[in-house]
Design a protein around this motif. Structure first.
Motif, PDB file in Angstrom:
ATOM      1  N   GLY A  98      12.061  11.572  -8.125  1.00 26.21           N
ATOM      2  CA  GLY A  98      11.676  12.617  -7.188  1.00 26.21           C
ATOM      3  C   GLY A  98      10.414  12.299  -6.422  1.00 26.21           C
ATOM      4  O   GLY A  98       9.738  13.213  -5.931  1.00 26.21           O
ATOM      5  N   ARG A  99      10.112  11.004  -6.283  1.00 19.94           N
ATOM      6  CA  ARG A  99       8.887  10.596  -5.587  1.00 19.94           C
ATOM      7  C   ARG A  99       9.186  10.218  -4.144  1.00 19.94           C
ATOM      8  O   ARG A  99      10.215   9.608  -3.837  1.00 19.94           O
ATOM      9  CB  ARG A  99       8.219   9.437  -6.321  1.00 19.94           C
ATOM     10  CG  ARG A  99       7.565   9.859  -7.634  1.00 19.94           C
ATOM     11  CD  ARG A  99       7.079   8.682  -8.421  1.00 19.94           C
ATOM     12  NE  ARG A  99       6.327   9.118  -9.597  1.00 19.94           N
ATOM     13  CZ  ARG A  99       6.138   8.389 -10.680  1.00 19.94           C
ATOM     14  NH1 ARG A  99       6.647   7.164 -10.733  1.00 19.94           N
ATOM     15  NH2 ARG A  99       5.439   8.863 -11.703  1.00 19.94           N
ATOM     16  N   PHE A 100       8.240  10.543  -3.282  1.00 22.28           N
ATOM     17  CA  PHE A 100       8.377  10.235  -1.859  1.00 22.28           C
ATOM     18  C   PHE A 100       7.851   8.836  -1.595  1.00 22.28           C
ATOM     19  O   PHE A 100       6.707   8.511  -1.931  1.00 22.28           O
ATOM     20  CB  PHE A 100       7.600  11.254  -1.030  1.00 22.28           C
ATOM     21  CG  PHE A 100       7.532  10.925   0.440  1.00 22.28           C
ATOM     22  CD1 PHE A 100       8.685  10.650   1.165  1.00 22.28           C
ATOM     23  CD2 PHE A 100       6.314  10.894   1.102  1.00 22.28           C
ATOM     24  CE1 PHE A 100       8.624  10.357   2.516  1.00 22.28           C
ATOM     25  CE2 PHE A 100       6.237  10.606   2.464  1.00 22.28           C
ATOM     26  CZ  PHE A 100       7.400  10.326   3.166  1.00 22.28           C
ATOM     27  N   THR A 115       6.209  -0.158   1.888  1.00 20.67           N
ATOM     28  CA  THR A 115       6.325   1.257   1.547  1.00 20.67           C
ATOM     29  C   THR A 115       5.093   1.697   0.772  1.00 20.67           C
ATOM     30  O   THR A 115       4.438   0.887   0.111  1.00 20.67           O
ATOM     31  CB  THR A 115       7.564   1.550   0.661  1.00 20.67           C
ATOM     32  OG1 THR A 115       7.421   0.856  -0.584  1.00 20.67           O
ATOM     33  CG2 THR A 115       8.847   1.161   1.333  1.00 20.67           C
ATOM     34  N   THR A 116       4.794   2.984   0.873  1.00 25.48           N
ATOM     35  CA  THR A 116       3.793   3.608   0.013  1.00 25.48           C
ATOM     36  C   THR A 116       4.480   4.716  -0.768  1.00 25.48           C
ATOM     37  O   THR A 116       5.182   5.546  -0.182  1.00 25.48           O
ATOM     38  CB  THR A 116       2.612   4.170   0.819  1.00 25.48           C
ATOM     39  OG1 THR A 116       1.900   3.088   1.433  1.00 25.48           O
ATOM     40  CG2 THR A 116       1.650   4.942  -0.090  1.00 25.48           C
ATOM     41  N   VAL A 117       4.277   4.710  -2.086  1.00 28.43           N
ATOM     42  CA  VAL A 117       4.885   5.689  -2.976  1.00 28.43           C
ATOM     43  C   VAL A 117       3.781   6.540  -3.582  1.00 28.43           C
ATOM     44  O   VAL A 117       2.784   6.007  -4.085  1.00 28.43           O
ATOM     45  CB  VAL A 117       5.686   4.996  -4.101  1.00 28.43           C
ATOM     46  CG1 VAL A 117       6.380   6.039  -4.981  1.00 28.43           C
ATOM     47  CG2 VAL A 117       6.698   4.017  -3.518  1.00 28.43           C
ATOM     48  N   HIS A 172       0.501   4.334  -3.928  1.00 30.87           N
ATOM     49  CA  HIS A 172       0.589   2.909  -4.250  1.00 30.87           C
ATOM     50  C   HIS A 172       1.439   2.247  -3.173  1.00 30.87           C
ATOM     51  O   HIS A 172       2.528   2.732  -2.849  1.00 30.87           O
ATOM     52  CB  HIS A 172       1.220   2.687  -5.617  1.00 30.87           C
ATOM     53  CG  HIS A 172       0.397   3.181  -6.759  1.00 30.87           C
ATOM     54  ND1 HIS A 172      -0.385   2.355  -7.540  1.00 30.87           N
ATOM     55  CD2 HIS A 172       0.207   4.439  -7.239  1.00 30.87           C
ATOM     56  CE1 HIS A 172      -1.003   3.070  -8.468  1.00 30.87           C
ATOM     57  NE2 HIS A 172      -0.670   4.349  -8.310  1.00 30.87           N
ATOM     58  N   THR A 173       0.959   1.139  -2.646  1.00 32.87           N
ATOM     59  CA  THR A 173       1.655   0.435  -1.566  1.00 32.87           C
ATOM     60  C   THR A 173       2.288  -0.839  -2.107  1.00 32.87           C
ATOM     61  O   THR A 173       1.674  -1.563  -2.902  1.00 32.87           O
ATOM     62  CB  THR A 173       0.678   0.107  -0.425  1.00 32.87           C
ATOM     63  OG1 THR A 173       0.182   1.337   0.124  1.00 32.87           O
ATOM     64  CG2 THR A 173       1.355  -0.693   0.679  1.00 32.87           C
ATOM     65  N   ILE A 175      -2.687  -6.113   0.223  1.00 34.48           N
ATOM     66  CA  ILE A 175      -2.557  -4.756  -0.301  1.00 34.48           C
ATOM     67  C   ILE A 175      -3.655  -4.490  -1.324  1.00 34.48           C
ATOM     68  O   ILE A 175      -4.336  -3.451  -1.275  1.00 34.48           O
ATOM     69  CB  ILE A 175      -1.166  -4.567  -0.942  1.00 34.48           C
ATOM     70  CG1 ILE A 175      -0.075  -4.620   0.120  1.00 34.48           C
ATOM     71  CG2 ILE A 175      -1.108  -3.225  -1.696  1.00 34.48           C
ATOM     72  CD1 ILE A 175       1.338  -4.652  -0.458  1.00 34.48           C
ATOM     73  N   ALA A 176      -3.843  -5.435  -2.251  1.00 35.44           N
ATOM     74  CA  ALA A 176      -4.882  -5.258  -3.274  1.00 35.44           C
ATOM     75  C   ALA A 176      -6.265  -5.159  -2.645  1.00 35.44           C
ATOM     76  O   ALA A 176      -7.096  -4.332  -3.059  1.00 35.44           O
ATOM     77  CB  ALA A 176      -4.826  -6.426  -4.265  1.00 35.44           C
TER      78      ALA A 176
END
Length: 454
Positions: free
Chosen positions: A161-163, A178-180, A187-188, A206-207
C-alpha cells in the motif's frame, strides 16, 4: 525548439484543439494534486497522469517519424495521427507544428508531476534541489525498462500500500527512477530490468543526495562546495499580489503593478484580452503604457539595459529549480492558464536598485553585470554582496574575516518569479554572509515553505 520560434502567434498555438484539450484536462489534475491526502490518492492520480503523458508522447513519436520521412521525400507513414490544426497536410511545417505541440503539451502534463512531487515531499525544497541534479529524462513512450518501472510501482502498491512516484513523470526529479514513501520517510531507487546490471554511479548519486539532505554535505555533482544551507527564517512572499494579478488579468486582459523590493509585475491573460476586442495596435499600446507606469512606480524604468526579468512564458517544466505553477496559491484555472501560457506574467527589477536596497539593509552590494539586454547565462555573476567581521583575539590582536557572495541567475530568477519578500531574502543573504559554515556555493532553503505553496 520553442513553438513561438516557428513564427506562430500565441493565439494560434492556444487555439489548437490539442492545446485546448490539455487546458481542460489540467484543471481537474491540479485540483487532485491539491486534494492528495493518502497514498491511494497519489497512486490513482499518477495512473491518470501516466496515461496522459504516454498518449501525447506516442503521438509525438509518430509525428517525429513523419517529419523525418517527409524530409527524405516520402509520405508520412501509415497510421500516423492526423494533424488537428487544419493546415496543409502536404506542408512539412504542419507536421513539425504537431510534433512541437506534443512536446509542449507533454511538458504541461509533466508540470503536474512536478506539483505531485512537491506535494509528496511536503514542499521540502531540499529534496528537489538534491534530486534534480542530472540531465532531464527522455521520452517515456517506447522507453526500455518502462515495463519494469511500472511493475515496481504496482508491486509497492499491491504488496504494502505504498506510493511509489515515477520520476519520469516529472521534470524536477532526475536522480533515480522512483521514490517510495516508507514508514521512515522517502527512499529513492534506481531500477534495472536485469538486476545483474546495477548502475553504481547512479546509486552513489542517490546516496550523495540523501546525505546532503541529512547532514549538509556536498550535493551530487562536480562541485564539492555546493551545499544546502538551512535559513532560520520562514519563507515570505508577495503571492497575494500574484493572486490579484491573475484575477484582474483574466477580467481586464492586462494587469501591471509595483512589487515591493524594486520590482514591477505585468500579467496578460489571452482570454481577457480577447474579451476587450482590442486591435493588435491597441493591445500593444495598452501593454506599453501600463508596463511603463508600473516600472516608474517601482523606480526601475530609468535605464532598462540594467534591468533583469523572469517570465512564465513557455517555461513550464524546463527548469527543475522552479516551483511548479500547480502548487502556487492560485485558483486552479489560473494555474492551468499559466501552465499553458494562456496567461503569462513577467517580473522585472533594476540591478543597481536592488544593490542599493541591500546596501540600505546593511549588506554592501554591487551590481557587476554590464549594461545589456542579452539573456542571462547559467553561472554568470550579476551582483556581489560583502561582509566584514572583526574580533579581538586572546593576545590582543584584531582579526578580520571578509566574505563575498556572488548572485547568479538561479537565485535572481527565484527572487523574481517567486515574488520573495525582500526582507526575507535579505535575511537569508545576511545569514549566509555571517555564518562560519557557509560554503562557497550555497543553496539556501527557508523554513516553513508549506505555508506558501499549496
Amino acid at each position: 525548439m520553442k513553438l513561438f520560434d516557428l513564427g506562430l502567434e500565441p493565439e494560434e498555438v492556444i487555439a489548437h484543439p490539442r492545446h485546448q484539450a490539455a487546458q481542460a484536462d489540467l484543471v481537474p489534475l491540479i485540483e487532485r494534486v491539491r486534494a492528495c491526502r493518502s497514498p491511494q490518492d497519489g497512486y490513482e492520480l499518477q495512473q491518470d497522469l501516466l496515461r496522459h503523458i504516454l498518449e501525447v508522447e506516442e503521438d509525438r513519436n509518430a509525428f517525429s517519424k513523419a517529419v523525418k520521412r517527409m524530409r527524405g521525400g516520402k509520405a508520412p507513414q501509415a497510421g500516423v495521427p492526423e494533424p488537428q490544426s487544419g493546415l496543409d497536410l502536404s506542408d512539412i511545417e504542419t507536421w513539425i507544428l504537431e510534433r512541437e505541440l506534443c512536446e509542449r503539451v507533454g511538458r504541461q502534463f509533466r508540470s503536474i508531476g512536478d506539483a505531485l512531487a512537491w506535494r509528496a515531499f511536503n514542499h521540502d525544497r531540499r529534496y528537489i534541489l538534491a534530486l534534480c541534479r542530472n540531465a532531464p529524462s527522455g521520452i517515456m513512450a517506447g522507453k526500455a525498462g518502462l515495463k519494469t518501472e511500472l511493475e515496481t510501482v504496482e508491486s509497492h502498491w499491491r504488496d504494502s500500500g505504498r506510493f511509489a512516484l515515477m520520476h519520469d513523470l516529472t521534470n524536477c526529479l532526475r536522480i533515480g527512477d522512483t521514490t517510495v514513501w516508507q514508514d521512515d520517510g522517502p527512499h529513492t531507487y534506481e531500477i534495472k530490468t536485469n538486476t545483474r546490471y546495477r548502475n553504481p554511479v547512479q546509486e552513489q548519486r542517490i546516496a550523495t543526495a540523501y546525505e546532503a539532505i541529512r547532514t549538509g554535505s556536498a550535493l551530487p555533482g562536480d562541485h564539492p562546495n555546493e551545499r544546502l544551507h538551512d535559513i532560520d527564517t520562514p519563507l515570505q512572499t508577495h503571492m497575494e499580489l500574484l493572486q490579484t494579478a491573475t484575477q484582474r488579468a483574466a477580467k481586464d486582459g492586462i494587469f501591471a503593478a509595483k512589487v515591493p523590493g524594486s520590482r514591477a509585475l505585468l500579467a496578460v491573460d489571452l482570454y481577457g484580452v480577447i474579451s476587450q476586442s482590442w486591435t493588435p495596435q491597441e493591445f500593444r499600446q495598452r501593454v506599453a503604457r501600463q508596463w511603463d507606469a508600473a516600472r516608474r512606480r517601482a523606480r526601475i524604468g530609468d535605464q532598462l539595459d540594467l534591468n533583469m526579468h523572469a517570465t512564465s512564458l513557455d517555461n513550464v517544466s524546463r527548469d527543475p529549480l522552479r516551483v511548479p505553477w500547480g502548487v502556487y496559491p492560485l485558483h486552479p484555472v489560473a494555474a492551468a492558464r499559466l501552465i499553458g501560457d494562456v496567461m503569462t506574467f513577467v517580473v522585472e527589477t533594476s540591478g543597481p536598485s536592488l544593490a542599493t536596497d541591500l546596501t540600505a539593509r546593511g549588506i554592501p552590494a554591487q551590481w557587476v553585470r554590464p549594461p545589456g539586454t542579452e539573456d542571462l547565462v547559467a553561472g554568470e555573476v550579476v551582483m556581489e554582496m560583502h561582509s566584514q567581521t572583526e574580533w579581538r583575539t586572546p593576545n590582543g590582536l584584531t582579526a578580520t574575516l571578509s566574505r563575498t557572495l556572488q548572485l547568479k541567475p538561479s537565485e535572481m530568477d527565484r527572487y523574481l518569479i517567486e515574488l520573495l519578500d525582500q526582507d526575507c531574502w535579505a535575511a537569508g543573504i545576511r545569514h549566509l554572509l555571517l555564518s562560519p559554515d557557509t560554503s562557497d556555493r550555497p543553496w539556501p532553503v527557508f523554513r516553513n515553505e508549506g505555508n506558501t505553496w499549496l
